[in-house]
Motif scaffolding. Structure first.
Motif, PDB file in Angstrom:
ATOM      1  N   LYS A   4       0.827  -1.198   0.000  1.00 16.65           N
ATOM      2  CA  LYS A   4       0.000   0.000   0.000  1.00 16.65           C
ATOM      3  C   LYS A   4       0.868   1.258   0.000  1.00 16.65           C
ATOM      4  O   LYS A   4       0.574   2.234  -0.697  1.00 16.65           O
ATOM      5  CB  LYS A   4      -0.947   0.016   1.207  1.00 16.65           C
ATOM      6  CG  LYS A   4      -2.082  -0.970   1.083  1.00 16.65           C
ATOM      7  CD  LYS A   4      -3.041  -0.840   2.244  1.00 16.65           C
ATOM      8  CE  LYS A   4      -4.220  -1.773   2.040  1.00 16.65           C
ATOM      9  NZ  LYS A   4      -5.318  -1.497   2.962  1.00 16.65           N
ATOM     10  N   ALA A   7       2.346   1.718  -3.469  1.00 19.61           N
ATOM     11  CA  ALA A   7       1.315   2.235  -4.367  1.00 19.61           C
ATOM     12  C   ALA A   7       1.025   3.704  -4.071  1.00 19.61           C
ATOM     13  O   ALA A   7       0.895   4.524  -4.992  1.00 19.61           O
ATOM     14  CB  ALA A   7       0.039   1.400  -4.232  1.00 19.61           C
ATOM     15  N   TYR A  73      -2.658   8.416   0.467  1.00 26.05           N
ATOM     16  CA  TYR A  73      -3.130   7.496  -0.572  1.00 26.05           C
ATOM     17  C   TYR A  73      -3.006   6.043  -0.132  1.00 26.05           C
ATOM     18  O   TYR A  73      -3.879   5.230  -0.429  1.00 26.05           O
ATOM     19  CB  TYR A  73      -2.361   7.711  -1.872  1.00 26.05           C
ATOM     20  CG  TYR A  73      -2.753   8.941  -2.660  1.00 26.05           C
ATOM     21  CD1 TYR A  73      -4.048   9.422  -2.669  1.00 26.05           C
ATOM     22  CD2 TYR A  73      -1.805   9.614  -3.417  1.00 26.05           C
ATOM     23  CE1 TYR A  73      -4.394  10.535  -3.410  1.00 26.05           C
ATOM     24  CE2 TYR A  73      -2.128  10.729  -4.166  1.00 26.05           C
ATOM     25  CZ  TYR A  73      -3.435  11.186  -4.163  1.00 26.05           C
ATOM     26  OH  TYR A  73      -3.771  12.287  -4.905  1.00 26.05           O
ATOM     27  N   ALA A  74      -1.936   5.685   0.554  1.00 22.88           N
ATOM     28  CA  ALA A  74      -1.763   4.304   1.020  1.00 22.88           C
ATOM     29  C   ALA A  74      -2.908   3.894   1.923  1.00 22.88           C
ATOM     30  O   ALA A  74      -3.364   2.751   1.878  1.00 22.88           O
ATOM     31  CB  ALA A  74      -0.429   4.159   1.751  1.00 22.88           C
ATOM     32  N   THR A  78      -6.174   2.945  -1.893  1.00 22.01           N
ATOM     33  CA  THR A  78      -6.061   1.545  -2.295  1.00 22.01           C
ATOM     34  C   THR A  78      -7.412   0.836  -2.222  1.00 22.01           C
ATOM     35  O   THR A  78      -7.564  -0.242  -2.794  1.00 22.01           O
ATOM     36  CB  THR A  78      -5.031   0.806  -1.420  1.00 22.01           C
ATOM     37  OG1 THR A  78      -5.340   1.013  -0.050  1.00 22.01           O
ATOM     38  CG2 THR A  78      -3.624   1.302  -1.711  1.00 22.01           C
ATOM     39  N   ASN A  79      -8.381   1.435  -1.559  1.00 25.32           N
ATOM     40  CA  ASN A  79      -9.718   0.850  -1.473  1.00 25.32           C
ATOM     41  C   ASN A  79     -10.788   1.717  -2.134  1.00 25.32           C
ATOM     42  O   ASN A  79     -11.717   1.200  -2.738  1.00 25.32           O
ATOM     43  CB  ASN A  79     -10.110   0.627  -0.008  1.00 25.32           C
ATOM     44  CG  ASN A  79      -9.237  -0.404   0.655  1.00 25.32           C
ATOM     45  OD1 ASN A  79      -8.959  -1.437   0.079  1.00 25.32           O
ATOM     46  ND2 ASN A  79      -8.774  -0.101   1.849  1.00 25.32           N
ATOM     47  N   GLU A  81     -10.476   4.770  -4.383  1.00 24.50           N
ATOM     48  CA  GLU A  81      -9.657   5.755  -5.061  1.00 24.50           C
ATOM     49  C   GLU A  81     -10.404   7.028  -5.457  1.00 24.50           C
ATOM     50  O   GLU A  81      -9.895   8.131  -5.270  1.00 24.50           O
ATOM     51  CB  GLU A  81      -8.949   5.146  -6.273  1.00 24.50           C
ATOM     52  CG  GLU A  81      -9.820   4.801  -7.457  1.00 24.50           C
ATOM     53  CD  GLU A  81     -10.528   3.455  -7.371  1.00 24.50           C
ATOM     54  OE1 GLU A  81     -11.067   3.040  -8.395  1.00 24.50           O
ATOM     55  OE2 GLU A  81     -10.548   2.816  -6.320  1.00 24.50           O
ATOM     56  N   THR A 127      -2.625   5.373  -7.704  1.00 22.23           N
ATOM     57  CA  THR A 127      -2.351   4.539  -6.528  1.00 22.23           C
ATOM     58  C   THR A 127      -3.094   3.216  -6.626  1.00 22.23           C
ATOM     59  O   THR A 127      -2.513   2.147  -6.426  1.00 22.23           O
ATOM     60  CB  THR A 127      -2.766   5.277  -5.235  1.00 22.23           C
ATOM     61  OG1 THR A 127      -1.978   6.456  -5.110  1.00 22.23           O
ATOM     62  CG2 THR A 127      -2.591   4.397  -4.007  1.00 22.23           C
ATOM     63  N   LYS A 128      -4.364   3.278  -6.922  1.00 25.39           N
ATOM     64  CA  LYS A 128      -5.187   2.070  -7.001  1.00 25.39           C
ATOM     65  C   LYS A 128      -4.713   1.149  -8.118  1.00 25.39           C
ATOM     66  O   LYS A 128      -4.642  -0.078  -7.947  1.00 25.39           O
ATOM     67  CB  LYS A 128      -6.657   2.456  -7.203  1.00 25.39           C
ATOM     68  CG  LYS A 128      -7.601   1.287  -7.320  1.00 25.39           C
ATOM     69  CD  LYS A 128      -7.746   0.520  -6.039  1.00 25.39           C
ATOM     70  CE  LYS A 128      -8.948  -0.405  -6.135  1.00 25.39           C
ATOM     71  NZ  LYS A 128      -8.749  -1.666  -5.492  1.00 25.39           N
ATOM     72  N   TYR A 131      -1.530  -0.506  -6.912  1.00 28.83           N
ATOM     73  CA  TYR A 131      -1.841  -1.464  -5.853  1.00 28.83           C
ATOM     74  C   TYR A 131      -2.457  -2.743  -6.432  1.00 28.83           C
ATOM     75  O   TYR A 131      -2.083  -3.849  -6.040  1.00 28.83           O
ATOM     76  CB  TYR A 131      -2.775  -0.835  -4.819  1.00 28.83           C
ATOM     77  CG  TYR A 131      -3.063  -1.748  -3.665  1.00 28.83           C
ATOM     78  CD1 TYR A 131      -2.054  -2.137  -2.792  1.00 28.83           C
ATOM     79  CD2 TYR A 131      -4.341  -2.249  -3.450  1.00 28.83           C
ATOM     80  CE1 TYR A 131      -2.306  -2.990  -1.733  1.00 28.83           C
ATOM     81  CE2 TYR A 131      -4.607  -3.095  -2.389  1.00 28.83           C
ATOM     82  CZ  TYR A 131      -3.592  -3.465  -1.531  1.00 28.83           C
ATOM     83  OH  TYR A 131      -3.839  -4.315  -0.486  1.00 28.83           O
ATOM     84  N   ASP A 132      -3.382  -2.581  -7.360  1.00 28.52           N
ATOM     85  CA  ASP A 132      -4.011  -3.765  -7.961  1.00 28.52           C
ATOM     86  C   ASP A 132      -3.009  -4.630  -8.725  1.00 28.52           C
ATOM     87  O   ASP A 132      -3.185  -5.846  -8.819  1.00 28.52           O
ATOM     88  CB  ASP A 132      -5.156  -3.352  -8.904  1.00 28.52           C
ATOM     89  CG  ASP A 132      -6.379  -2.868  -8.118  1.00 28.52           C
ATOM     90  OD1 ASP A 132      -6.454  -3.065  -6.891  1.00 28.52           O
ATOM     91  OD2 ASP A 132      -7.270  -2.268  -8.768  1.00 28.52           O
ATOM     92  N   LYS A 135      -0.537  -6.270  -5.500  1.00 27.69           N
ATOM     93  CA  LYS A 135      -1.054  -6.957  -4.291  1.00 27.69           C
ATOM     94  C   LYS A 135      -1.106  -8.457  -4.439  1.00 27.69           C
ATOM     95  O   LYS A 135      -0.992  -9.026  -5.457  1.00 27.69           O
ATOM     96  CB  LYS A 135      -2.413  -6.411  -3.878  1.00 27.69           C
ATOM     97  CG  LYS A 135      -3.556  -6.734  -4.799  1.00 27.69           C
ATOM     98  CD  LYS A 135      -4.847  -6.204  -4.228  1.00 27.69           C
ATOM     99  CE  LYS A 135      -5.973  -6.504  -5.207  1.00 27.69           C
ATOM    100  NZ  LYS A 135      -7.242  -6.064  -4.742  1.00 27.69           N
TER     101      LYS A 135
END
Length: 135
Positions: A4, A7, A73-74, A78-79, A81, A127-128, A131-132, A135
């Motif tokens: 996270k 990202a 953002y972390a 990440t959930n 955006e 970021t998202k 992360y996707d 992860k």
């Protein structure tokens, strides 16, 4: 958590690259850096720290901006955006005056307000996406 943070760092860097590119090449656009520089100057003055070199102020502000946005953002982008980005952008527009700062660099007109929200939303989306992928 490390993924996270990675990202979030990517999103924060993307936000700053977008902002700096647009700021240096177009007129009547947000200058988020000016807001950060004013805040840094106020904190420095309150602590009897002399900051006079514009390059040092700029670099310190940029570093602080990247670190703080990466952490934000972390924890949020990440959930969620889109909501995270819009919230950060709205905060950048509304909070300066409440903190005794000049909001003109980001909120002088509707164009700057929309672009400011867009910048932060862009950073959250990046970021998202990062992360996707990791992860």
């Amino acid at each position: 958590m490390l993924k996270k943070l990675i990202a979030g760092l990517g999103g924060a860097i993307a936000l700053n690259l977008l902002h700096e590119t647009v700021r240096k090449n177009f007129n009547d656009v947000p200058h988020i850096n000016e807001l950060g520089e004013e805040a840094l100057q106020k904190v420095a003055e309150a602590n009897d720290i002399q900051l006079s070199d514009p390059d040092t102020i700029y670099a310190a502000t940029l570093a602080g901006d990247i670190v703080s946005n990466a952490m934000y953002y972390a924890g949020t982008a990440t959930n969620h955006e889109f909501i995270s980005g819009v919230a950060a952008g709205v905060g950048a527009i509304l909070l300066p005056e409440k903190l005794g700062l000049d909001s003109t660099p980001v909120a002088e007109n509707t164009k700057k307000k929309i672009m400011t929200i867009g910048y932060y939303t862009f950073g959250a989306i990046v970021t998202k996406l990062i992360y996707d992928k990791i992860k």
